[in-house]
Design a protein around this motif. Structure first.
Motif, PDB file in Angstrom:
ATOM      1  N   ALA A 192      -2.282   8.878   8.823  1.00 55.24           N
ATOM      2  CA  ALA A 192      -2.698   7.570   8.279  1.00 55.24           C
ATOM      3  C   ALA A 192      -4.008   7.047   8.863  1.00 55.24           C
ATOM      4  CB  ALA A 192      -1.590   6.534   8.476  1.00 55.24           C
ATOM      5  N   THR A 193      -4.834   7.900   9.451  1.00 56.95           N
ATOM      6  CA  THR A 193      -6.091   7.446  10.056  1.00 56.95           C
ATOM      7  C   THR A 193      -6.972   6.721   9.049  1.00 56.95           C
ATOM      8  OG1 THR A 193      -6.037   9.277  11.633  1.00 56.95           O
ATOM      9  CG2 THR A 193      -8.165   8.191  11.290  1.00 56.95           C
ATOM     10  N   LYS A 194      -7.146   7.312   7.879  1.00 56.74           N
ATOM     11  CA  LYS A 194      -8.022   6.707   6.870  1.00 56.74           C
ATOM     12  C   LYS A 194      -7.381   5.469   6.250  1.00 56.74           C
ATOM     13  CE  LYS A 194      -8.131  10.909   5.574  1.00 56.74           C
ATOM     14  NZ  LYS A 194      -8.229  12.226   4.915  1.00 56.74           N
ATOM     15  N   THR A 195      -6.084   5.532   6.025  1.00 58.31           N
ATOM     16  CA  THR A 195      -5.404   4.389   5.419  1.00 58.31           C
ATOM     17  C   THR A 195      -5.443   3.171   6.327  1.00 58.31           C
ATOM     18  OG1 THR A 195      -3.944   6.016   4.424  1.00 58.31           O
ATOM     19  CG2 THR A 195      -3.312   3.708   4.193  1.00 58.31           C
ATOM     20  N   MET A 196      -5.474   3.389   7.621  1.00 55.09           N
ATOM     21  CA  MET A 196      -5.524   2.268   8.561  1.00 55.09           C
ATOM     22  C   MET A 196      -6.791   1.436   8.375  1.00 55.09           C
ATOM     23  SD  MET A 196      -3.932   4.064  11.979  1.00 55.09           S
ATOM     24  CE  MET A 196      -4.404   2.720  13.087  1.00 55.09           C
ATOM     25  N   VAL A 234       0.854  -1.180   0.000  1.00 56.23           N
ATOM     26  CA  VAL A 234       0.000   0.000   0.000  1.00 56.23           C
ATOM     27  C   VAL A 234       0.894   1.234   0.000  1.00 56.23           C
ATOM     28  CG1 VAL A 234      -1.749   1.336   1.229  1.00 56.23           C
ATOM     29  CG2 VAL A 234      -1.864  -1.174   1.237  1.00 56.23           C
ATOM     30  N   VAL A 235       0.784   2.036  -1.064  1.00 54.43           N
ATOM     31  CA  VAL A 235       1.512   3.297  -1.178  1.00 54.43           C
ATOM     32  C   VAL A 235       0.541   4.415  -0.816  1.00 54.43           C
ATOM     33  CG1 VAL A 235       2.742   4.856  -2.719  1.00 54.43           C
ATOM     34  CG2 VAL A 235       3.014   2.375  -2.980  1.00 54.43           C
ATOM     35  N   ASP A 236       0.900   5.205   0.178  1.00 55.04           N
ATOM     36  CA  ASP A 236      -0.011   6.207   0.738  1.00 55.04           C
ATOM     37  C   ASP A 236       0.529   7.599   0.459  1.00 55.04           C
ATOM     38  OD1 ASP A 236      -1.920   7.533   2.181  1.00 55.04           O
ATOM     39  OD2 ASP A 236      -1.416   6.639   4.121  1.00 55.04           O
ATOM     40  N   LEU A 237      -0.007   8.272  -0.559  1.00 59.51           N
ATOM     41  CA  LEU A 237       0.441   9.615  -0.922  1.00 59.51           C
ATOM     42  C   LEU A 237      -0.164  10.639   0.037  1.00 59.51           C
ATOM     43  CD1 LEU A 237       0.049   9.420  -4.814  1.00 59.51           C
ATOM     44  CD2 LEU A 237       2.108   9.007  -3.445  1.00 59.51           C
ATOM     45  N   GLY A 238       0.688  11.434   0.651  1.00 53.80           N
ATOM     46  CA  GLY A 238       0.210  12.409   1.625  1.00 53.80           C
ATOM     47  C   GLY A 238      -0.373  11.712   2.844  1.00 53.80           C
TER      48      GLY A 238
END
Length: 321
Positions: free
Chosen positions: A79-83, A71-75
């Motif tokens: 990371a609340t939403k990415t979690m 998972v590549v997380d731009l910005g």
């Protein structure tokens, strides 16, 4: 990096109209203020509606990414939403690689440390502290099946540059990779609601936006006295399919004044009423129709595979054509 930052600042402050690049707000303090704003400001609707729709459809969207091992997380921010995505993917996989990307290295390292505490060995974390395009060119060399996520941030890039970023994302994707993003799809007839979200009465947005001024004063030996300016904003609605709506944010001189930016060897005189924009030309905080989104994705050779939306937020699954 310092020379690049100075060159970009000098370019903006020498332009007409003058501007400070929007990304300059995001040092460690700016990233913190941004999180405070989106989480605590009752006027900022997008974060709440974005979280709600992600939570509502999480089980449905995860099927699109079941083969992703990275998972590549731009910005990435905190990371609340990415979690939400990581938790769901780790229900079926014992481990994942997580690549958070953020321009603020200090804030990025704090996020990485926090996630390591939460996930332990389940998550191999490879942070990249750099500008998006530089990071994407590094990611391009990775052949693992990837999910690239970009939550709510494409809309904070001027429309002129959005295509550049989407093309870089497309180039970084392998044929089986997916791209997941969220965007603001608020009806622009709700002008007051939109403008209050980006300049609220409680001052959350103002504190965040003015961080670029405070940072300029601190890091570049500037002497901009914010008491001699008033911060303002305005929604610019656009219904054309090849464009989008956006919000302009600026500080406006309430009296004649002069500012010096020592490390840029720059002096600028402001006449009463003159503006200094807090972003590049073309606005920030863009608002889209689905037709406008499809137009720009097509130009980047990306396909809109599926989308969900509510009153304010849309979640979009994108593939590489």
């Amino acid at each position: 990096m310092d020379n690049i930052i100075k060159a970009e600042l000098l370019k903006g402050l020498s332009a007409s109209p003058m501007y400070i690049p929007a990304w300059y707000r995001y040092d460690e303090e700016g990233s913190r203020l941004n999180d405070v704003c989106i989480e605590q400001c009752k006027w900022y609707y997008f974060h709440r509606f974005e979280l709600k729709i992600l939570s509502d459809i999480l089980s449905e969207i995860i099927d699109y990414f079941k083969d992703s091992r990275m998972v590549v997380d731009l910005g990435s921010g905190n990371a609340t939403k990415t979690m939400l995505i990581l938790d769901k993917l780790l229900e079926k996989d014992e481990s994942l690689t997580y690549v958070p990307v953020d321009i603020s290295t200090e804030f990025l390292n704090k996020t990485a440390s926090n996630l390591k505490t939460i996930y332990g060995n389940k998550l191999e974390i490879k942070p990249i502290g750099d500008e998006y395009i530089v990071a994407l060119r590094r990611i391009k060399t990775i052949t693992d099946t990837k999910l690239i996520v970009w939550f709510g941030s494409l809309q904070n890039v001027s429309h002129e540059k959005q295509l550049d970023y989407l093309l870089e994302i497309r180039n970084a994707m392998q044929v089986d990779d997916k791209f997941l993003m969220t965007l603001d799809v608020t009806d622009t007839s709700r002008k007051e609601t939109i403008e209050l979200a980006y300049l609220d009465p409680e001052g959350y947005s103002e504190n965040f936006n003015l961080n670029s001024i405070h940072r300029l004063n601190k890091e570049m030996n500037g002497n901009i006295d914010v008491s001699k300016f008033k911060i303002k904003n305005e929604l610019v609605a656009n219904s054309a399919s090849d464009n989008c709506s956006n919000v302009n944010v600026w500080i406006e001189a309430i009296e004649n004044c002069e500012v010096d930016i020592g490390k840029l060897d720059l002096t600028r005189k402001f006449q009463k009423g003159e503006r200094l924009y807090l972003h590049e030309e073309g606005g920030i905080s863009c608002k889209y129709t689905i037709e406008q989104l499809e137009y720009i994705l097509n130009k980047a050779s990306l396909g809109l595979e599926k989308y969900w939306r509510n009153e304010h937020a849309a979640v979009i699954v994108v593939n590489r054509k």
